[in-house]
Every structure is written in structure tokens, then in C-alpha cells.
Motif scaffolding. Structure first.
Motif, PDB file in Angstrom:
ATOM      1  N   ALA A  12      12.603  89.668  69.475  1.00  0.00           N
ATOM      2  CA  ALA A  12      11.604  89.406  68.507  1.00  0.00           C
ATOM      3  C   ALA A  12      11.663  88.020  67.835  1.00  0.00           C
ATOM      4  O   ALA A  12      10.896  87.463  66.926  1.00  0.00           O
ATOM      5  N   GLY A  13      12.663  86.994  68.217  1.00  0.00           N
ATOM      6  CA  GLY A  13      13.007  85.807  67.900  1.00  0.00           C
ATOM      7  C   GLY A  13      13.958  85.797  66.498  1.00  0.00           C
ATOM      8  O   GLY A  13      13.694  84.640  65.886  1.00  0.00           O
ATOM      9  N   PHE A  14      14.727  86.643  66.302  1.00  0.00           N
ATOM     10  CA  PHE A  14      15.543  86.917  65.503  1.00  0.00           C
ATOM     11  C   PHE A  14      16.927  87.021  65.821  1.00  0.00           C
ATOM     12  O   PHE A  14      17.416  87.229  67.088  1.00  0.00           O
ATOM     13  N   ALA A  15      17.979  86.262  65.174  1.00  0.00           N
ATOM     14  CA  ALA A  15      19.299  86.474  65.544  1.00  0.00           C
ATOM     15  C   ALA A  15      19.945  87.782  65.241  1.00  0.00           C
ATOM     16  O   ALA A  15      19.542  88.258  64.629  1.00  0.00           O
ATOM     17  N   PRO A  16      21.170  88.268  66.461  1.00  0.00           N
ATOM     18  CA  PRO A  16      21.641  89.385  66.171  1.00  0.00           C
ATOM     19  C   PRO A  16      22.067  89.641  64.846  1.00  0.00           C
ATOM     20  O   PRO A  16      22.628  88.771  64.231  1.00  0.00           O
ATOM     21  N   VAL A  17      22.388  91.053  64.261  1.00  0.00           N
ATOM     22  CA  VAL A  17      22.749  91.314  63.320  1.00  0.00           C
ATOM     23  C   VAL A  17      24.201  92.186  63.387  1.00  0.00           C
ATOM     24  O   VAL A  17      24.917  92.382  62.543  1.00  0.00           O
ATOM     25  N   TYR A  18      24.333  92.623  64.803  1.00  0.00           N
ATOM     26  CA  TYR A  18      25.370  93.728  64.840  1.00  0.00           C
ATOM     27  C   TYR A  18      26.523  92.770  65.535  1.00  0.00           C
ATOM     28  O   TYR A  18      26.508  92.335  66.969  1.00  0.00           O
ATOM     29  N   PRO A  19      27.859  92.567  65.036  1.00  0.00           N
ATOM     30  CA  PRO A  19      28.597  91.641  65.732  1.00  0.00           C
ATOM     31  C   PRO A  19      29.345  92.450  66.681  1.00  0.00           C
ATOM     32  O   PRO A  19      29.473  93.625  66.905  1.00  0.00           O
ATOM     33  N   GLU A  20      29.883  91.723  67.747  1.00  0.00           N
ATOM     34  CA  GLU A  20      30.822  92.336  68.830  1.00  0.00           C
ATOM     35  C   GLU A  20      32.223  91.593  68.512  1.00  0.00           C
ATOM     36  O   GLU A  20      32.351  90.705  68.994  1.00  0.00           O
ATOM     37  N   SER A  21      33.185  92.499  68.276  1.00  0.00           N
ATOM     38  CA  SER A  21      34.531  91.982  67.875  1.00  0.00           C
ATOM     39  C   SER A  21      35.400  92.366  69.156  1.00  0.00           C
ATOM     40  O   SER A  21      35.305  93.250  69.854  1.00  0.00           O
ATOM     41  N   SER A  22      36.495  91.506  69.088  1.00  0.00           N
ATOM     42  CA  SER A  22      37.531  92.032  70.065  1.00  0.00           C
ATOM     43  C   SER A  22      38.426  93.152  69.267  1.00  0.00           C
ATOM     44  O   SER A  22      38.568  92.723  68.171  1.00  0.00           O
ATOM     45  N   LEU A  23      39.094  93.915  69.936  1.00  0.00           N
ATOM     46  CA  LEU A  23      40.129  94.934  69.158  1.00  0.00           C
ATOM     47  C   LEU A  23      41.220  94.155  68.787  1.00  0.00           C
ATOM     48  O   LEU A  23      41.974  94.733  67.923  1.00  0.00           O
ATOM     49  N   ASP A  24      41.560  93.058  69.315  1.00  0.00           N
ATOM     50  CA  ASP A  24      42.573  92.161  68.904  1.00  0.00           C
ATOM     51  C   ASP A  24      42.317  91.332  67.563  1.00  0.00           C
ATOM     52  O   ASP A  24      43.024  90.676  67.070  1.00  0.00           O
ATOM     53  N   ASP A  25      41.108  91.475  67.005  1.00  0.00           N
ATOM     54  CA  ASP A  25      40.777  90.621  65.901  1.00  0.00           C
ATOM     55  C   ASP A  25      41.498  91.012  64.766  1.00  0.00           C
ATOM     56  O   ASP A  25      41.624  92.410  64.580  1.00  0.00           O
ATOM     57  N   PRO A  26      41.854  90.187  64.156  1.00  0.00           N
ATOM     58  CA  PRO A  26      42.728  90.522  62.580  1.00  0.00           C
ATOM     59  C   PRO A  26      41.720  91.476  61.722  1.00  0.00           C
ATOM     60  O   PRO A  26      42.494  92.661  61.168  1.00  0.00           O
ATOM     61  N   ASP A  27      40.601  91.461  61.885  1.00  0.00           N
ATOM     62  CA  ASP A  27      39.636  92.260  61.016  1.00  0.00           C
ATOM     63  C   ASP A  27      39.720  93.716  61.482  1.00  0.00           C
ATOM     64  O   ASP A  27      39.137  94.562  60.800  1.00  0.00           O
ATOM     65  N   LEU A  28      40.001  94.027  62.669  1.00  0.00           N
ATOM     66  CA  LEU A  28      39.995  95.578  63.269  1.00  0.00           C
ATOM     67  C   LEU A  28      41.574  95.985  63.167  1.00  0.00           C
ATOM     68  O   LEU A  28      41.661  97.122  63.930  1.00  0.00           O
ATOM     69  N   ALA A  29      42.320  95.285  62.516  1.00  0.00           N
ATOM     70  CA  ALA A  29      43.916  95.724  62.601  1.00  0.00           C
ATOM     71  C   ALA A  29      44.059  97.221  62.002  1.00  0.00           C
ATOM     72  O   ALA A  29      44.592  97.811  62.786  1.00  0.00           O
ATOM     73  N   ILE A  30      43.428  97.574  60.926  1.00  0.00           N
ATOM     74  CA  ILE A  30      43.247  99.060  60.513  1.00  0.00           C
ATOM     75  C   ILE A  30      42.625  99.860  61.564  1.00  0.00           C
ATOM     76  O   ILE A  30      43.331 100.870  61.816  1.00  0.00           O
TER      77      ILE A  30
END
Length: 276
Positions: free
Chosen positions: A80-98
Motif C-alpha cells: 500500500a506504499g507504507f513502511a512496515p510497523v511490526y519489527p522482526e527482532s533477533s532472539l539475541d536482541d538485548p530488548d528480548l532478554a526478558i
């Protein structure tokens, strides 16, 4: 690292065509979808035919009501011409540590019973020590990363020779995979389904199996050291994911279906389980 991916084919098809395809796949009429998404049927029709351009919020809303997976919602937005809104993270990403720590606690807490974490395409992400019992005798080539759990289970060089009710368990797994292909329209899952259907099975049964009297679960009956072990499994997913990776993870936990199996598992000692 968190990324917002841009699939190379995402811009090749108009968003209206993709939305109509998802609506047909979900067997929802234009009227029902327009009511659920609180837009007019006429406007939805114009969006599907390309006569109107949907807003970003409308694309997100339609994707939600059509139960489109997060990865494919990003594709709708791109189309539709818009940027994605849902990120795709690595499980090793510090934000996913919890999250990572919580998953590992679940796996460890389930021992000595087997449990695995898999991604959308059934690749093994992580497993606990109890899984080693099920993998005894599996050809090491099948366990090379990324090891596909379905391939390991049904391949003649995998677990298949030790599965007593191979036909029944195979039908159960193929049925699950067939439903996931329908839900996601993922060509890689469709290719995996075709591959698995080609594996030999002497006691193959239909993928849609009618339960017999007293049946309430499909067990995994597994031969180990001359004994027959029996398991049933549960599947857990994240309830409110906003990240593609988390949305595609599932944890399958196996439980003993009888006292004898529980006793064998409690006595089983593995040096280490398969790890990511």
C-alpha cells in the motif's frame, strides 16, 4: 537487532488484490468484513479493485480482522506504499532478554519431560535436556542447524523408525501443517508439506482422521530401549505479540501419558539437550 524487513516481492502486487486474496482465504464476505472493520462495503470494494487507496490505519485494521500474520501484515503495508510497523527482532536482541530468559525457564522447568521452541517453519530454536531421549538414533545430518522438527520426526533416518504409531502421528502432524499453510499462505511451509507427504509410511492413515470411541488425544508412542513410551503434547504461544519473531514462536511441551513413561523420563539423565 530489531529490523523492519522489506520482502523483494512485496511491491509487485497491489494491496487490494492481496486483501481480496486474504478475505477469500478466510471465507469472509465483503459485507461481513466491512461491518467488522467499520468501513463501508462500497469503500472496501473500491480498495480491493484498486479504485481507492487505503490509509495505513485501514490496512492495519483490515489485516487484524482478517487474522493476517504479522509478517504478511507488513507485506500488505508495503504493497500500500507504507513502511512496515511490526519489527522482526533477533532472539539475541538485548530488548528480548526478558522473553529469552522466560522461555528458558519454561524449558528448564519442564524437565525431565521434553520441550522444544520452534519458529513458524518448524525449525528448532531451542530445546531442553529431555529432548535428547527422543533424538537418540537420529541421523546427525538431520540435526544440523537449522534442524526442522517435522523433518526430524517423520524422516526415515529420523525418529520415524521408533514411532510405534507412525501413521497416526504422521496424520496428526501433517494435518497441523496443512492448516498452517492455509492460515499463512507460506510457500516454504507448502513445500515442506509436500516433502513430508513423500516420506515412506507403511501404516499411513488419512490426515483428517475420525476419532474412535474413547479417543480424546493423539498420543506419540515412542520406542526406547525396548520399552514403549507414550506422550501427549501442548502448544503455547505468546498472547499479545507485536514483533514478527515472537508472533512466530511456539513452545511444544510433551507430557507422559502413563505412569511408566513418567518413571522412565525421571530416570533418564542427559548430559545436554539441543540448543540454539
Amino acid at each position: 537487532m530489531t529490523t523492519l524487513t522489506t520482502p523483494p516481492t512485496a511491491r509487485r502486487r497491489p494491496v487490494g488484490e492481496l486483501l481480496r486474496e486474504w478475505r477469500d482465504r478466510r471465507r469472509i464476505s465483503q459485507l461481513d468484513l466491512s461491518i467488522a472493520a467499520e468501513i463501508s462495503t462500497r469503500h472496501l470494494s473500491f480498495v480491493e479493485t484498486g479504485r481507492a487507496k487505503p490509509s495505513r490505519d485501514m490496512v492495519v485494521r483490515l489485516g487484524e480482522h482478517l487474522d493476517v500474520p504479522l509478517r504478511e501484515r507488513n507485506q500488505l503495508l508495503l504493497a500500500a506504499g507504507f513502511a512496515p510497523v511490526y519489527p522482526e527482532s533477533s532472539l539475541d536482541d538485548p530488548d528480548l532478554a526478558i522473553v529469552r530468559e522466560a522461555v528458558r525457564r519454561l524449558l528448564a522447568g519442564h524437565e525431565p519431560f521434553p520441550a522444544v521452541v520452534i519458529d513458524r517453519r518448524w525449525n528448532l530454536v531451542e530445546g531442553n535436556a529431555g529432548v535428547a531421549l527422543l533424538l537418540a538414533g537420529v541421523d546427525s545430518r538431520l540435526l544440523k542447524s537449522p534442524a526442522n522438527v517435522l523433518r526430524v520426526t517423520l524422516h526415515p533416518d529420523g525418529m520415524a523408525p521408533n514411532i510405534v504409531n507412525l501413521g497416526e502421528w504422521r496424520a496428526h502432524l501433517l494435518g497441523r501443517l496443512r492448516r498452517e499453510v492455509a492460515a499463512t499462505a507460506d510457500p516454504e511451509l507448502a513445500a515442506l508439506l509436500d516433502e513430508l507427504r513423500g516420506y515412506p509410511c507403511d501404516d499411513a492413515v488419512p490426515e483428517v482422521e475420525i476419532p474412535g470411541p474413547g479417543d480424546f488425544l493423539v498420543p506419540l508412542r515412542f520406542r526406547h530401549d525396548g520399552a514403549e513410551l507414550s506422550f501427549f503434547s501442548t502448544v503455547a504461544t505468546f498472547g499479545t505479540p507485536l514483533d514478527v519473531t515472537l508472533a512466530e514462536l511456539s513452545i511444544e511441551s510433551f507430557y507422559p501419558a502413563d505412569a511408566a513413561t513418567a518413571e522412565v523420563l525421571r530416570g533418564f539423565t542427559a548430559e545436554s539437550g539441543p540448543r540454539r
